[in-house]
Motif scaffolding. Sequence first.
Motif, short mmCIF file in Angstrom:
data_model
loop_
_atom_site.label_atom_id
_atom_site.label_comp_id
_atom_site.label_asym_id
_atom_site.label_seq_id
_atom_site.Cartn_x
_atom_site.Cartn_y
_atom_site.Cartn_z
N LEU A 302 0.84 -1.34 -0.09
CA LEU A 302 0.01 0.11 0.14
C LEU A 302 0.87 1.14 -0.09
N ARG A 303 1.91 1.14 0.68
CA ARG A 303 2.87 2.55 0.83
C ARG A 303 3.51 2.65 -0.62
N ALA A 304 3.85 1.44 -1.13
CA ALA A 304 4.65 1.78 -2.42
C ALA A 304 3.50 2.21 -3.46
N ALA A 305 2.35 1.77 -3.34
CA ALA A 305 1.38 2.15 -4.41
C ALA A 305 1.29 3.64 -4.27
N ALA A 306 1.16 4.20 -3.01
CA ALA A 306 0.82 5.49 -2.58
C ALA A 306 2.21 6.47 -2.99
N LYS A 307 3.25 5.67 -3.45
CA LYS A 307 4.63 6.54 -3.56
C LYS A 307 5.02 7.07 -2.47
N ALA A 308 4.75 6.56 -1.10
CA ALA A 308 5.24 7.24 -0.14
C ALA A 308 6.61 6.78 0.28
N VAL A 309 7.29 7.55 1.24
CA VAL A 309 8.68 7.25 1.41
C VAL A 309 8.69 6.04 2.51
N PRO A 310 9.50 4.86 2.34
CA PRO A 310 9.41 4.19 3.35
C PRO A 310 10.03 4.64 4.92
N ASP A 313 10.79 1.33 10.31
CA ASP A 313 10.12 -0.24 10.37
C ASP A 313 10.16 -0.81 9.09
N ALA A 314 9.96 -0.32 7.89
CA ALA A 314 9.74 -1.27 6.61
C ALA A 314 11.37 -1.68 6.25
N ILE A 315 12.32 -0.79 6.31
CA ILE A 315 13.63 -1.08 6.16
C ILE A 315 14.21 -2.27 6.98
N LEU A 316 13.95 -1.89 8.47
CA LEU A 316 14.69 -3.08 9.24
C LEU A 316 13.76 -4.53 8.89
N PHE A 317 12.48 -4.36 8.70
CA PHE A 317 11.72 -5.55 8.34
C PHE A 317 12.41 -6.14 6.98
N GLU A 318 12.46 -5.55 5.96
CA GLU A 318 13.02 -6.11 4.73
C GLU A 318 14.51 -6.72 5.00
N VAL A 328 18.16 -2.27 1.11
CA VAL A 328 19.11 -1.26 0.80
C VAL A 328 18.42 0.16 -0.15
N ARG A 329 17.55 -0.47 -0.96
CA ARG A 329 17.02 0.57 -2.03
C ARG A 329 15.96 1.49 -1.26
N LEU A 330 15.26 0.72 -0.09
CA LEU A 330 14.24 1.59 0.72
C LEU A 330 15.22 2.47 1.41
N GLY A 331 16.35 1.99 2.21
CA GLY A 331 16.99 2.92 3.00
C GLY A 331 17.67 4.00 2.14
N ARG A 332 18.02 3.86 1.08
CA ARG A 332 18.59 4.78 0.25
C ARG A 332 17.78 6.02 0.06
N ALA A 333 16.52 5.43 -0.35
CA ALA A 333 15.42 6.74 -0.42
C ALA A 333 15.04 7.47 0.80
N ALA A 334 14.80 6.55 1.89
CA ALA A 334 14.40 7.25 3.16
C ALA A 334 15.62 8.29 3.82
N VAL A 335 17.03 7.81 3.67
CA VAL A 335 18.02 8.83 4.22
C VAL A 335 17.95 9.68 3.36
N VAL A 343 17.02 6.82 10.91
CA VAL A 343 17.10 6.42 9.27
C VAL A 343 18.41 6.06 9.22
N GLN A 344 19.48 6.90 9.65
CA GLN A 344 20.85 6.32 9.31
C GLN A 344 21.16 4.97 9.61
N ASP A 345 20.84 4.58 10.83
CA ASP A 345 20.80 3.43 11.58
C ASP A 345 20.28 2.20 10.82
N ALA A 346 18.89 2.48 10.37
CA ALA A 346 18.15 1.44 9.40
C ALA A 346 19.25 1.15 8.02
N TYR A 347 19.61 2.05 7.59
CA TYR A 347 20.08 2.11 6.25
C TYR A 347 21.56 1.40 6.39
#
Length: 427
Positions: A302-310, A313-318, A328-335, A343-347
């Motif tokens: 749902l988040r991805a469909a809404a084009k929202a930034v991760p 929790d989404a980064i750590l889960f993945e 890594v891709r999610l983390g790069r976009a988030a940071v 966010v730095q920690d999750a990335y």
Amino acid sequence: MTLALGATLFAAGAVGLTPAGSGTGADGGPADTVTAGARSGSPEAMRERLRRLPEDAPGWASLGMAYVQQARTTADPATYVKAESALRTSLKVQPADNYAAQTGLGALAAARHDFAGALDWGRRAVTTNPSGSAAYGVLADAHTQLGRYEASYRDVQRMTDLRPDTSSLARASYTWELRGDVPRARALMKRALDDASTPGDKAFTRAHLATLAQESGDPRTALREAGQGLRTAPRDPQLLEARARAHGALGDSGRAVADYTAAVAVTPLPQYVLGLGELQQSLGRADLAEEQYEVLRAQDRLRAAAKAVPDVDAILFEADHGDPRRAVRLGRAAVANRPFIAVQDAYAWALHRAGQDARALPYADRALALGTRGALSHYHRAMIERALGDPAAARRDLETALAIDPHFHPLHASAARSALQRIDTDT
């Protein structure tokens, strides 16, 4: 986890913590009317009033803020659409000097993790009303999430000078928590609790006191704080999660699962769902854990469909339960959008899980640069250091993580102890 929790709470409408009131501000300026109206009734009652008074700009702003606060507890993105509609209507009715709508749109942008937008609206609101404390809360939250910590400390100081209430004192507590001064953070959060005048504010401050205790390795105090909060707010999901973590640390897995399950039933925020799933996994219940992980995957679609930034929790889960390369891709976009320490920690963790430890270490260092006492962040950096062949640094961080909180994570705390033993065996 505190960092993720704090970010969610502050970003998702904590401006609404300002106790309702009227009159003048601390320096004699106009009072903060952003939330006063929001406390005057339910959204349904406000809408009914606005049917009779459609030119009531403050009324539309109050309705918008009420929706922002409602979204914080329901996690329903559709509520943000209602909030924006009401706040934009307020601006249409009163285009100039509309402090309440400007502040509300700042809070809404933060709730959507558009922190650059929140900063812009916060600045407009401060220009309109330099004596309004709530706008400084919007600025502080945006500056924090954008990694501009010194600016956020100044915003919080100004906010507290203008109005030393639950909202400003809670933020002041958070600034000291980020800098690793937990006793001062606890003292300020207790003052925030003393000032709390509504059930929601009391629950918020109790939950944070419980989390401060939990993440300092004191689950009994955490259990007591959460329990006291739940006496008056028995379905508050923050308090249920706090009590679940305390029960888990004290070895009462049955009550921990029950409280996590109750929190998810009230509001299926990713942090609750992930907490329940990892607790079930730690208990050897792979099928029950997978049920929660499937919920997280659905939420991420749902988040991805809404084009929202991760989010974190989404980064750590993945990273831990999915595809580390996607993490890594999610983390790069988030940071890039939100260079906050969590966010730095999750990335960093995502990069480690993808085998990119040399790239991960600078981000792990940034996650701890403020002096934050985060056991999970120390664990993450330790595993990166170990992978890079630096057992001495890894030992220091593992010992620090376990000294801060021996029960910091249902899966990683035991992994930290095992890694420490292996380092000692090898050296």
